[in-house]
Enzyme design. Structure first.
Site, PDB file in Angstrom:
ATOM      1  N   SER A  35       0.880  -1.181   0.000  1.00 43.75           N
ATOM      2  CA  SER A  35       0.000   0.000   0.000  1.00 43.75           C
ATOM      3  C   SER A  35       0.910   1.222   0.000  1.00 43.75           C
ATOM      4  O   SER A  35       1.125   1.874   1.006  1.00 43.75           O
ATOM      5  CB  SER A  35      -0.938  -0.009   1.206  1.00 43.75           C
ATOM      6  OG  SER A  35      -0.250   0.156   2.418  1.00 43.75           O
TER       7      SER A  35
ATOM      8  N   HIS B 118      -3.227  -6.322   2.479  1.00 42.49           N
ATOM      9  CA  HIS B 118      -2.294  -7.315   3.040  1.00 42.49           C
ATOM     10  C   HIS B 118      -2.954  -8.659   3.311  1.00 42.49           C
ATOM     11  O   HIS B 118      -2.309  -9.568   3.835  1.00 42.49           O
ATOM     12  CB  HIS B 118      -1.691  -6.804   4.365  1.00 42.49           C
ATOM     13  CG  HIS B 118      -0.830  -5.592   4.199  1.00 42.49           C
ATOM     14  ND1 HIS B 118      -0.415  -4.827   5.254  1.00 42.49           N
ATOM     15  CD2 HIS B 118      -0.292  -5.024   3.091  1.00 42.49           C
ATOM     16  CE1 HIS B 118       0.331  -3.817   4.811  1.00 42.49           C
ATOM     17  NE2 HIS B 118       0.413  -3.923   3.501  1.00 42.49           N
TER      18      HIS B 118
ATOM     19  N   GLN C 272      -6.503  -1.732   7.206  1.00 41.66           N
ATOM     20  CA  GLN C 272      -5.394  -2.627   6.857  1.00 41.66           C
ATOM     21  C   GLN C 272      -4.755  -3.329   8.058  1.00 41.66           C
ATOM     22  O   GLN C 272      -4.349  -4.476   7.965  1.00 41.66           O
ATOM     23  CB  GLN C 272      -4.342  -1.788   6.116  1.00 41.66           C
ATOM     24  CG  GLN C 272      -3.105  -2.499   5.678  1.00 41.66           C
ATOM     25  CD  GLN C 272      -2.179  -1.551   4.913  1.00 41.66           C
ATOM     26  OE1 GLN C 272      -2.393  -1.266   3.745  1.00 41.66           O
ATOM     27  NE2 GLN C 272      -1.154  -1.057   5.572  1.00 41.66           N
ATOM     28  N   GLU C 273      -4.644  -2.606   9.201  1.00 43.00           N
ATOM     29  CA  GLU C 273      -3.886  -3.177  10.318  1.00 43.00           C
ATOM     30  C   GLU C 273      -4.583  -2.912  11.648  1.00 43.00           C
ATOM     31  O   GLU C 273      -4.978  -1.786  11.930  1.00 43.00           O
ATOM     32  CB  GLU C 273      -2.479  -2.549  10.365  1.00 43.00           C
ATOM     33  CG  GLU C 273      -1.728  -2.768   9.066  1.00 43.00           C
ATOM     34  CD  GLU C 273      -0.390  -2.045   9.012  1.00 43.00           C
ATOM     35  OE1 GLU C 273       0.146  -1.683  10.070  1.00 43.00           O
ATOM     36  OE2 GLU C 273       0.088  -1.847   7.877  1.00 43.00           O
TER      37      GLU C 273
ATOM     38  N   GLU D  51       1.788  -9.458   7.041  1.00 44.25           N
ATOM     39  CA  GLU D  51       2.603  -9.016   8.185  1.00 44.25           C
ATOM     40  C   GLU D  51       2.465  -9.946   9.380  1.00 44.25           C
ATOM     41  O   GLU D  51       2.790  -9.573  10.515  1.00 44.25           O
ATOM     42  CB  GLU D  51       2.239  -7.567   8.546  1.00 44.25           C
ATOM     43  CG  GLU D  51       2.573  -6.617   7.398  1.00 44.25           C
ATOM     44  CD  GLU D  51       2.442  -5.145   7.748  1.00 44.25           C
ATOM     45  OE1 GLU D  51       1.904  -4.820   8.824  1.00 44.25           O
ATOM     46  OE2 GLU D  51       2.901  -4.324   6.941  1.00 44.25           O
TER      47      GLU D  51
ATOM     48  N   ASP E 173      -3.996   1.001  11.469  1.00 45.11           N
ATOM     49  CA  ASP E 173      -3.531   1.679  10.260  1.00 45.11           C
ATOM     50  C   ASP E 173      -4.640   1.514   9.237  1.00 45.11           C
ATOM     51  O   ASP E 173      -4.846   0.408   8.723  1.00 45.11           O
ATOM     52  CB  ASP E 173      -2.208   1.082   9.747  1.00 45.11           C
ATOM     53  CG  ASP E 173      -1.732   1.765   8.463  1.00 45.11           C
ATOM     54  OD1 ASP E 173      -2.395   2.741   8.018  1.00 45.11           O
ATOM     55  OD2 ASP E 173      -0.706   1.329   7.908  1.00 45.11           O
TER      56      ASP E 173
ATOM     57  N   GLU F 174      -3.249   5.500  12.136  1.00 44.34           N
ATOM     58  CA  GLU F 174      -2.354   5.852  11.025  1.00 44.34           C
ATOM     59  C   GLU F 174      -3.148   6.008   9.733  1.00 44.34           C
ATOM     60  O   GLU F 174      -4.066   5.219   9.471  1.00 44.34           O
ATOM     61  CB  GLU F 174      -1.311   4.728  10.890  1.00 44.34           C
ATOM     62  CG  GLU F 174      -0.290   4.927   9.777  1.00 44.34           C
ATOM     63  CD  GLU F 174       0.699   3.766   9.738  1.00 44.34           C
ATOM     64  OE1 GLU F 174       1.041   3.218  10.814  1.00 44.34           O
ATOM     65  OE2 GLU F 174       1.104   3.375   8.632  1.00 44.34           O
TER      66      GLU F 174
ATOM     67  N   ASP G 132       1.623   8.301   7.139  1.00 45.15           N
ATOM     68  CA  ASP G 132       2.531   7.357   6.470  1.00 45.15           C
ATOM     69  C   ASP G 132       2.553   7.725   4.988  1.00 45.15           C
ATOM     70  O   ASP G 132       3.448   8.459   4.540  1.00 45.15           O
ATOM     71  CB  ASP G 132       2.037   5.932   6.722  1.00 45.15           C
ATOM     72  CG  ASP G 132       2.740   4.886   5.879  1.00 45.15           C
ATOM     73  OD1 ASP G 132       3.792   5.199   5.301  1.00 45.15           O
ATOM     74  OD2 ASP G 132       2.242   3.736   5.785  1.00 45.15           O
TER      75      ASP G 132
ATOM     76  N   LYS H 190       9.984   5.137   6.904  1.00 44.82           N
ATOM     77  CA  LYS H 190      10.375   3.960   6.130  1.00 44.82           C
ATOM     78  C   LYS H 190      11.514   4.384   5.202  1.00 44.82           C
ATOM     79  O   LYS H 190      11.300   5.229   4.315  1.00 44.82           O
ATOM     80  CB  LYS H 190       9.192   3.477   5.287  1.00 44.82           C
ATOM     81  CG  LYS H 190       8.004   2.941   6.100  1.00 44.82           C
ATOM     82  CD  LYS H 190       6.779   2.796   5.211  1.00 44.82           C
ATOM     83  CE  LYS H 190       5.670   2.002   5.889  1.00 44.82           C
ATOM     84  NZ  LYS H 190       4.384   2.113   5.137  1.00 44.82           N
TER      85      LYS H 190
ATOM     86  N   HIS I 113       8.763  -1.226   9.315  1.00 40.76           N
ATOM     87  CA  HIS I 113       9.016  -2.228   8.274  1.00 40.76           C
ATOM     88  C   HIS I 113       8.140  -1.938   7.049  1.00 40.76           C
ATOM     89  O   HIS I 113       7.397  -0.956   7.027  1.00 40.76           O
ATOM     90  CB  HIS I 113       8.668  -3.617   8.822  1.00 40.76           C
ATOM     91  CG  HIS I 113       7.185  -3.792   9.106  1.00 40.76           C
ATOM     92  ND1 HIS I 113       6.583  -5.014   9.301  1.00 40.76           N
ATOM     93  CD2 HIS I 113       6.179  -2.873   9.230  1.00 40.76           C
ATOM     94  CE1 HIS I 113       5.297  -4.856   9.511  1.00 40.76           C
ATOM     95  NE2 HIS I 113       5.029  -3.571   9.490  1.00 40.76           N
ATOM     96  N   ARG I 114       8.180  -2.823   6.035  1.00 40.21           N
ATOM     97  CA  ARG I 114       7.221  -2.821   4.933  1.00 40.21           C
ATOM     98  C   ARG I 114       6.501  -4.161   4.923  1.00 40.21           C
ATOM     99  O   ARG I 114       6.974  -5.139   5.494  1.00 40.21           O
ATOM    100  CB  ARG I 114       7.922  -2.638   3.558  1.00 40.21           C
ATOM    101  CG  ARG I 114       8.711  -1.367   3.389  1.00 40.21           C
ATOM    102  CD  ARG I 114       7.938  -0.091   3.663  1.00 40.21           C
ATOM    103  NE  ARG I 114       6.715   0.092   2.898  1.00 40.21           N
ATOM    104  CZ  ARG I 114       6.550   1.001   1.943  1.00 40.21           C
ATOM    105  NH1 ARG I 114       7.549   1.783   1.587  1.00 40.21           N
ATOM    106  NH2 ARG I 114       5.372   1.154   1.341  1.00 40.21           N
ATOM    107  N   SER I 115       5.372  -4.223   4.207  1.00 38.89           N
ATOM    108  CA  SER I 115       4.645  -5.506   4.167  1.00 38.89           C
ATOM    109  C   SER I 115       5.462  -6.578   3.443  1.00 38.89           C
ATOM    110  O   SER I 115       5.392  -7.754   3.784  1.00 38.89           O
ATOM    111  CB  SER I 115       3.276  -5.331   3.533  1.00 38.89           C
ATOM    112  OG  SER I 115       3.393  -4.726   2.264  1.00 38.89           O
TER     113      SER I 115
ATOM    114  N   LYS J  76       7.218  -0.224  14.323  1.00 36.06           N
ATOM    115  CA  LYS J  76       6.095  -0.984  13.772  1.00 36.06           C
ATOM    116  C   LYS J  76       6.690  -2.088  12.919  1.00 36.06           C
ATOM    117  O   LYS J  76       7.320  -1.798  11.891  1.00 36.06           O
ATOM    118  CB  LYS J  76       5.213  -0.052  12.942  1.00 36.06           C
ATOM    119  CG  LYS J  76       3.842  -0.633  12.655  1.00 36.06           C
ATOM    120  CD  LYS J  76       2.938   0.366  11.964  1.00 36.06           C
ATOM    121  CE  LYS J  76       2.977   0.175  10.486  1.00 36.06           C
ATOM    122  NZ  LYS J  76       1.743   0.562   9.780  1.00 36.06           N
TER     123      LYS J  76
HETATM  124  P1  PGA Z   1       3.130  -1.303   2.992  1.00 37.73           P
HETATM  125  O1  PGA Z   1       2.174  -1.141   4.249  1.00 37.73           O
HETATM  126  O2  PGA Z   1       4.476  -1.684   3.434  1.00 37.73           O
HETATM  127  O3  PGA Z   1       2.402  -2.358   2.211  1.00 37.73           O
HETATM  128  O4  PGA Z   1       3.113   0.022   2.268  1.00 37.73           O
HETATM  129  C1  PGA Z   1       2.596  -0.825   5.532  1.00 37.73           C
HETATM  130  C2  PGA Z   1       1.905   0.406   6.040  1.00 37.73           C
HETATM  131  O5  PGA Z   1       0.989   0.948   5.385  1.00 37.73           O
HETATM  132  O6  PGA Z   1       2.272   0.903   7.104  1.00 37.73           O
HETATM  133 ZN    ZN Z   2       0.674   2.649   6.846  1.00 38.88          ZN
END
Ligand code: PGA
Ligand code: ZN
Length: 432
Positions: free
Chosen positions: A51, A162, A170-171, A214, A251, A292, A319, A344, A372-374, A395
């Protein structure tokens, strides 16, 4: 900016090379190596998001049929070209080398050399310098006072892009704030994670415990409240108090569920004002202390509105909004759009730019969460970075899947090395 001088430096770069490795989704990525004359070999691997923010550094990929277009032969050949410029430089001159990468690239978003190439190289340079000096990366980057072990935001229910379920958010994260060490925090969090697994089997059967990108479970849920209720129940059943022992975090990654000027969430179509009220309702009902990307990355106005209303209670984090880029953060600071930022390295493409971003954020009293990243790898560099910068928050997913546990295990290792000097951030990064 000056290049280190002097006759012999153990961190003088003698060789630079790279190879293709796979990330946690099986997608090719770049592993870079930087060797120095003292015989040490720094390394770094670029992660990859799903994302992504629209303004992120661009990953250079091959296109065509092989690897369904995701190959990194071109990025590796860029790395070889860059290598010739790096040999003989001093790995301690991180800023000089990163600015060299930026100028060799010459685009605003690393689209020529690739953010994947520059990220891997930039991390490898930092490790090469630290190893040459006989230091751990967190010590080299943070100095010998770096001792704050970050509180993890642990994504244990996955949705959005994800996971193969119908959760729009998403999270869904648990945040172990009541602990004296990362070791204790992880024990409590793993107990909740396992309790959640049992709970899911009881309620939805064994098909509900598959995990997402994740490492969080990806159960067949359709609403935000269902997922938050499960987190609260799992925390309680594990013997902890939601709101005291654990905070919750979300998130939304809302760019992903925005449809023209509306948001499609939980089977409803909301305008942004209604979405503000939706979040305020959640913050009233649940101990959500972290939110987030609650709006799409072009919806600055509603970030401002929500932050104004909740900033004394909850971290509102940008983000995709900022993509670790000071250009967008400047705007966010002027508008007071958020009170926290996600960090990131590969969103911007070099460590130096990442450090500048964190510096700008913290000077303006915004919390910084190292992330991190997904699509991630066994490279635990962000654990070192989080301790070095002392931001108190990281995170890095569920306590499952090797690419996630690599970061937790590195935090355990750093805490072990620091012995009595380590301090666990706990609830200190959060508004009271
Ligand atoms: P991404 O997602 O690494 O797939 O971009 C992680 C996030 O949105 O924090
Ligand atoms: Zn995010």
């Amino acid at each position: 900016m000056s290049v280190s001088t002097g006759s012999y430096s153990p961190s003088r770069i003698s060789d630079v090379y790279g190879l293709m490795v796979l990330d946690s989704r099986g997608t090719p990525t770049i592993k870079a190596y930087v060797e120095t004359v003292s015989g040490v070999r720094g390394w770094g691997i670029a992660p990859s998001g799903a994302s992504k923010g629209e303004h992120e550094a661009v990953e250079v990929r091959d296109g065509g049929k092989k690897w369904l277009g995701k190959g990194v032969e071109r990025a590796l050949s860029n790395l070889e070209d860059i290598a010739a410029h790096m040999i003989g430089l001093d790995a301690r001159d991180q800023a000089y080398i990163d600015h060299l990468l930026i100028s060799l690239d010459g685009t605003p978003n690393k689209s020529r050399l690739g953010g994947n190439t520059t990220t891997a190289l930039s991390i490898a340079v930092a490790r090469a310098a630290s190893y040459s000096l006989g230091l751990e990366p967190y010590e080299y980057l943070g100095g010998n006072r770096a001792n704050l072990i970050p509180t993890p935001l642990m994504n244990i229910i996955n949705g959005g892009v994800h996971a193969g379920n119908d959760l729009d958010i998403q999270e869904f994260m648990i945040i172990p704030v009541e602990a004296d060490s990362i070791k204790e925090a992880l024990r409590k969090a793993v107990e909740v994670y396992w309790t959640l697994k049992k709970l899911l089997v009881e309620k939805y059967g064994k098909n509900s415990i598959n995990v997402g990108d994740e490492g969080g479970f990806a159960p067949p849920l359709t609403s935000t409240r269902e997922a938050l209720d499960l987190l609260v129940e799992a925390i309680s059943r594990a013997g902890y108090d939601p709101g005291t022992d654990f905070y919750l975090g979300l998130d939304a990654a809302a760019s992903q569920f925005k449809d023209s000027d509306k948001y499609r969430i939980d089977g409803k179509v909301l305008d942004a004002d209604q979405l503000v009220e939706f979040y305020l309702g959640l913050l009233d009902e649940y101990p959500v202390k972290y939110l987030e990307d609650p709006f799409a990355e072009d919806d600055w106005h509603h970030f401002v509105e929500l932050t104004k209303r909740v900033s004394t209670k909850t971290l509102v984090t940008g983000d995709d909004l900022y993509v670790t880029n000071t250009k967008f953060l400047e705007k966010g600071i002027k508008l007071a759009a958020t009170n926290a930022v996600l960090v990131k390295i590969n969103q911007v493409g070099t460590l130096t730019e990442t450090l500048e971003f964190v510096d700008m954020a913290t000077r303006n009293c915004l919390r910084a969460i190292i992330s991190h990243r997904s699509g991630d790898t066994e490279d635990p560099f962000i654990a070192d970075l989080a301790v070095a910068l002392g931001t108190g928050l990281i995170k890095t997913g569920a306590p499952a899947r090797g690419e996630r546990t690599a970061k937790y295990n590195r935090l355990l290792e750093i805490e072990f090395i620091l012995a009595g000097q380590a301090r666990y951030a706990g609830r200190t990064p959060f508004p009271r």
